[in-house]
Design an enzyme around this catalytic site. Structure first.
Site, PDB file in Angstrom:
ATOM      1  CD  GLU A 192      -0.675   9.420  -1.792  1.00 45.10           C
ATOM      2  OE1 GLU A 192      -0.894  10.580  -2.157  1.00 45.10           O
ATOM      3  OE2 GLU A 192       0.457   8.926  -1.741  1.00 45.10           O
ATOM      4  N   PRO A 224       0.835  -1.202   0.000  1.00 39.89           N
ATOM      5  CG  PRO A 224      -0.668  -1.528   1.731  1.00 39.89           C
ATOM      6  CD  PRO A 224       0.639  -2.012   1.212  1.00 39.89           C
ATOM      7  CE  LYS A 225       2.821   7.149  -3.887  1.00 35.54           C
ATOM      8  NZ  LYS A 225       2.606   8.236  -2.901  1.00 35.54           N
ATOM      9  CG  PHE A 226       0.986   4.006   4.412  1.00 36.19           C
ATOM     10  CD1 PHE A 226       0.173   4.060   5.521  1.00 36.19           C
ATOM     11  CD2 PHE A 226       1.367   2.758   3.931  1.00 36.19           C
ATOM     12  CE1 PHE A 226      -0.256   2.908   6.153  1.00 36.19           C
ATOM     13  CE2 PHE A 226       0.946   1.594   4.552  1.00 36.19           C
ATOM     14  CZ  PHE A 226       0.130   1.665   5.664  1.00 36.19           C
TER      15      PHE A 226
END
Length: 296
Positions: A169, A22-24
């Site tokens: 994101e 996951p893109k934080f």
């Protein structure tokens, strides 16, 4: 420490030997645990330890000679909030940073270990670095945590569809056999909707009351565009950045064609800022500015 970067893609990559994270939604942060203590480095290279005393204290648990790459985030009501990370980063004094550490505690979403106990790991494959990262951080617990990772593209697709409600994101995709690509766009990122980073080359209005931003989008012919009107919060933020760069308001130095408005005077910004924008096309309607991506 020069960090790795990612290239934006429009579809989820698939195939053997890929890992998905996951893109934080936060600020890039390198944690350097030295024999003397802890230093926190922004992507720009600035040392920003004072802004995050809670993370610096937690990183003292790491063995000396450890370097981590990751994202600092602030959780609120079950989701990450970028504006709260910005507030933490903007702490003007050690006293203010200490207060914010209590009211808006930060978390560190680590996605790589570059050095461990003085050993440089960057040439080792991601799969091995990932295993070392998990072994290192899981016994410590929050606020230092490894980001989730999967090699299952179906699970990754589920994450992509369901995690936005948590402030995620999108996804970052890496090869399992890949060395750490310092200074290169060796990873791939898939972001939600039509949100992109754009260069802010100027603003309309005055230095104290900016009305819109003049943008160059990462698509099209690089013709500057005028954004839709800024929200009140963004006007305050832009004015603050402009004041920090040049206390005196700059004279209007250029014009740009705005949809439905013709030639519009604007004040240039040099060097440009970065803003996250949402747009349906390069021409119509005007791009909507979601937030500034001011560096730490």
């Amino acid at each position: 420490m020069t960090v790795a970067l990612a290239t934006a893609v429009r579809t989820l990559p698939s195939g053997p030997g890929l890992a998905y994270e996951p893109k934080f939604d936060g600020h890039r942060l390198v944690v350097l645990r030295t024999v003397e203590g802890v230093a926190l480095q922004a992507r720009s290279g600035r040392i920003v330890t004072r802004a995050f005393p809670d993370l610096a204290a937690a990183a003292l648990q790491l063995p000396a000679g450890t370097v981590l790459d990751g994202e600092v985030v602030v959780w609120h009501a079950g989701r990450t909030e970028f504006a709260l990370v910005q507030r933490r980063a903007a702490a003007a004094s050690a006293a203010r940073a200490a207060v914010l550490a209590q009211t808006l505690p930060a978390s560190y979403a680590a996605f790589d270990v570059l050095e461990l106990a003085g050993l440089d790991l960057r040439a080792r494959p991601y799969e091995r670095r990932r295993a070392l990262l998990v072994d290192l951080l899981l016994p410590l617990g929050p606020p230092l945590q490894p980001v989730p990772m999967t090699t299952d593209p179906e699970l990754a697709a589920t994450w992509y569809e369901t995690l936005p409600d948590s402030g995620i994101e999108g996804l970052v995709v890496k090869r399992l056999d890949q060395a750490y690509p310092a200074g290169k766009r060796g990873w791939r990122k898939l972001r939600h909707t039509n949100v992109r980073d754009a260069a802010v080359v100027g603003y309309t209005g005055t230095a104290r009351r900016p009305l819109a931003l003049v943008l160059v989008l990462p698509v099209g012919d690089e013709t500057p565009l005028v954004s839709s009107p800024l929200t009140a919060a963004l006007r305050v933020e832009v004015a603050s950045v402009v004041a920090a760069r040049a206390p005196a308001a700059a004279a209007e130095g250029a014009t740009v064609t705005a949809i439905g408005l013709g030639e519009v005077p604007f004040r240039p910004l040099d060097p440009p800022l970065t803003a996250e924008v949402r747009h349906a096309s390069t021409r119509h309607p005007p791009p909507e500015v979601l937030r500034l991506r001011t560096d730490l």
